[in-house]
Motif scaffolding. Structure first.
Motif, short mmCIF file in Angstrom:
data_model
loop_
_atom_site.label_atom_id
_atom_site.label_comp_id
_atom_site.label_asym_id
_atom_site.label_seq_id
_atom_site.Cartn_x
_atom_site.Cartn_y
_atom_site.Cartn_z
N MET A 180 36.31 42.87 31.48
CA MET A 180 37.70 43.00 31.88
C MET A 180 38.57 42.72 30.67
SD MET A 180 37.88 41.26 35.67
CE MET A 180 36.79 41.80 36.99
N ILE A 181 39.52 43.61 30.43
CA ILE A 181 40.35 43.52 29.23
C ILE A 181 41.81 43.38 29.63
CG2 ILE A 181 41.05 44.71 27.11
CD1 ILE A 181 38.32 46.17 27.22
N GLY A 182 42.47 42.40 29.04
CA GLY A 182 43.89 42.17 29.30
C GLY A 182 44.63 41.98 28.00
N ALA A 183 45.94 42.01 28.05
CA ALA A 183 46.74 41.86 26.84
C ALA A 183 46.84 40.41 26.40
CB ALA A 183 48.14 42.44 27.06
N HIS A 184 46.85 39.48 27.37
CA HIS A 184 47.11 38.06 27.08
C HIS A 184 46.05 37.17 27.73
CE1 HIS A 184 51.09 40.21 27.28
NE2 HIS A 184 51.09 39.77 26.03
N PRO A 185 45.92 35.93 27.26
CA PRO A 185 44.87 35.03 27.76
C PRO A 185 45.13 34.45 29.16
CG PRO A 185 45.55 34.44 25.52
CD PRO A 185 46.58 35.37 26.06
N ASP A 186 45.60 35.26 30.06
CA ASP A 186 45.62 34.92 31.49
C ASP A 186 45.65 36.19 32.34
OD1 ASP A 186 48.33 35.24 30.49
OD2 ASP A 186 49.03 34.66 32.46
N ASP A 187 45.75 37.34 31.68
CA ASP A 187 45.91 38.61 32.40
C ASP A 187 44.68 38.97 33.23
OD1 ASP A 187 48.39 38.80 31.28
OD2 ASP A 187 47.90 40.41 29.88
N CYS A 188 43.50 38.82 32.67
CA CYS A 188 42.28 39.17 33.41
C CYS A 188 42.13 38.29 34.64
CB CYS A 188 41.05 39.02 32.52
SG CYS A 188 41.01 40.14 31.11
N ASP A 189 42.46 37.01 34.50
CA ASP A 189 42.38 36.08 35.62
C ASP A 189 43.32 36.51 36.75
OD1 ASP A 189 42.41 35.03 32.86
OD2 ASP A 189 41.62 33.20 33.73
N GLU A 190 44.53 36.93 36.35
CA GLU A 190 45.54 37.36 37.32
C GLU A 190 45.08 38.60 38.09
OE1 GLU A 190 48.66 36.47 38.22
OE2 GLU A 190 49.71 35.51 36.56
N ASP A 191 44.56 39.58 37.39
CA ASP A 191 44.31 40.89 37.98
C ASP A 191 42.89 41.09 38.49
OD1 ASP A 191 46.95 41.63 37.41
OD2 ASP A 191 46.40 42.32 35.40
N GLY A 192 41.94 40.29 37.97
CA GLY A 192 40.56 40.50 38.37
C GLY A 192 39.74 39.25 38.53
N GLY A 193 40.40 38.09 38.57
CA GLY A 193 39.67 36.82 38.61
C GLY A 193 38.78 36.65 39.83
N GLY A 194 39.24 37.09 40.98
CA GLY A 194 38.43 36.96 42.18
C GLY A 194 37.20 37.84 42.14
N THR A 195 37.37 39.08 41.70
CA THR A 195 36.23 40.01 41.57
C THR A 195 35.24 39.48 40.55
OG1 THR A 195 37.67 41.86 42.17
CG2 THR A 195 35.59 42.39 41.06
N VAL A 232 40.64 40.20 56.05
CA VAL A 232 40.82 39.92 54.62
C VAL A 232 42.20 39.33 54.36
CG1 VAL A 232 40.95 40.94 52.32
CG2 VAL A 232 39.20 41.73 53.94
N LYS A 233 42.23 38.18 53.70
CA LYS A 233 43.50 37.53 53.36
C LYS A 233 43.93 37.86 51.92
CE LYS A 233 43.04 33.52 56.45
NZ LYS A 233 42.99 32.03 56.49
N TYR A 234 42.93 37.98 51.03
CA TYR A 234 43.23 38.21 49.62
C TYR A 234 42.31 39.31 49.09
CZ TYR A 234 45.07 33.52 50.43
OH TYR A 234 45.72 32.44 50.95
N ALA A 235 42.87 40.19 48.28
CA ALA A 235 42.09 41.32 47.77
C ALA A 235 42.54 41.69 46.37
CB ALA A 235 42.23 42.52 48.71
N GLU A 236 41.64 42.34 45.64
CA GLU A 236 41.95 42.94 44.33
C GLU A 236 41.53 44.39 44.36
OE1 GLU A 236 41.49 38.90 41.60
OE2 GLU A 236 39.84 40.36 41.65
N ALA A 237 42.41 45.26 43.91
CA ALA A 237 42.16 46.70 43.96
C ALA A 237 42.10 47.29 42.56
CB ALA A 237 43.24 47.39 44.78
N PHE A 238 41.35 48.39 42.43
CA PHE A 238 41.15 49.05 41.15
C PHE A 238 41.18 50.57 41.33
CE2 PHE A 238 38.75 45.09 41.47
CZ PHE A 238 39.31 44.35 40.45
N GLU A 239 41.66 51.23 40.31
CA GLU A 239 41.73 52.70 40.29
C GLU A 239 40.74 53.23 39.26
OE1 GLU A 239 44.92 56.20 39.00
OE2 GLU A 239 45.67 54.29 39.78
N VAL A 240 40.04 54.29 39.60
CA VAL A 240 39.09 54.90 38.67
C VAL A 240 39.87 55.71 37.63
CG1 VAL A 240 37.16 56.50 38.39
CG2 VAL A 240 37.26 55.00 40.40
#
Length: 297
Positions: free
Chosen positions: A35-50, A268-276
């Motif tokens: 997982m690639i993000g711009a800053h050292p918290d971005d991946c956690d925000e957008d994909g941390g649960g997955t 489902v209470k919390y989810a993370e979604a992704f686009e191909v």
């Protein structure tokens, strides 16, 4: 005539490389995710649960921050801030069970240069990634936008041996995905894959909690809600969990129903979604379930 034939052959080879059935890069068939993000918290925000779910299942996950985060604070800056954010990222990685790399590019000054593209090509190859996740290249923050462009530019090239030849090219082009966002132009986000992270939401919040400089200082300051941040640590975590919960819109809800069935999706209470992303390998539903074995469970 021969020129036309050559072009047809090249085009056919490209399409074949994109559409080939996706298998793991490694012989043990363990999916490897970067997982690639711009800053050292971005991946956690957008994909941390997955990421936490992958890690629980024994799969290898790496986070990469393209910048060192040396501008994101109201009082700290430069080397001092970069060191602090690196330490926070390492703690967050421990809490999630992932490897966390931070590249030494300046925060707020990122450009989609060949040098940074090659950095990401090497990172993706070194990880033998089957799945690569990054931002879409339309976002309010230039670092986010250019991270999306850089990863798009790395797609396909990760399998070209003569590019960055010091690191062996991947045998198969990975599946490239985008994190969810709310931006509508030029086109809205499409939730092709949605993961139920309810069971690991506390882990995601714990990882975000490790980014103290961001969650409790910088983001509240720049967002004008610093006065809402609790002083007590336990209360902070409760506040953060509510503050970062997000909402499940109708499109994401429909995607959850596709992958989990109606009954499970409604719980489902919390989810993370992704686009191909259309630049990498194009997975069908069977391949998506193999790459995301938590779907439906």
């Amino acid at each position: 005539m021969s020129t036309i034939c050559n072009r047809i052959l090249v085009t056919s080879f490209f399409l074949l490389s994109i559409m080939t059935t996706i298998n793991a890069q490694n012989t043990d068939n363990k999916i490897r995710v970067i997982m690639i993000g711009a800053h050292p918290d971005d991946c956690d925000e957008d994909g941390g649960g997955t990421a936490a779910l992958f890690a629980q299942m024994g799969y290898a996950v790496k986070f990469v921050s393209v910048t060192n985060g040396d501008a994101g604070h109201q009082t700290l800056k430069g080397v001092e801030l970069a060191k602090r954010r690196f330490a926070e990222a390492q703690e967050a990685g421990k809490r999630l069970g992932v490897v966390y790399d931070v590249l030494d590019n300046h925060d707020g000054l990122l450009m989609p240069t060949l040098e940074v593209r090659l950095q990401l090509i090497r990172k993706i190859r070194e990880w033998n990634a089957d799945v690569v996740i990054a931002p879409r290249p339309n976002d309010y923050h230039p670092d986010h936008r250019y991270t999306g462009v850089l990863v798009q530019d790395a797609a396909y090239m990760v399998s070209v041996p003569n590019i960055a030849p010091d690191v062996p090219a991947l045998k198969k082009n990975p599946v490239f995905l985008y994190y969810q966002d709310h931006f509508q132009r030029p086109n809205p986000f499409r939730p092709d894959i949605t993961v139920d992270i309810t069971s690991v939401y506390d882990k995601k919040v714990s990882a975000l909690d490790a980014h103290v400089s961001q969650m409790y200082e910088w983001l509240p300051w720049i967002g004008h809600y610093l006065d809402q941040v609790p002083k007590d640590k336990d209360e902070r975590i409760k506040w953060l969990a509510k503050q970062r919960a997000g909402t499940i819109n109708s499109e994401v809800s429909a995607s959850l129903e596709k992958w989990y069935g109606r009954d499970k999706a409604q719980k489902v209470k919390y989810a993370e979604a992704f686009e191909v992303c259309e630049y990498g390998s194009q997975p069908n539903d069977v391949e998506i379930k193999r790459l995301f074995p938590m779907l439906g469970k």
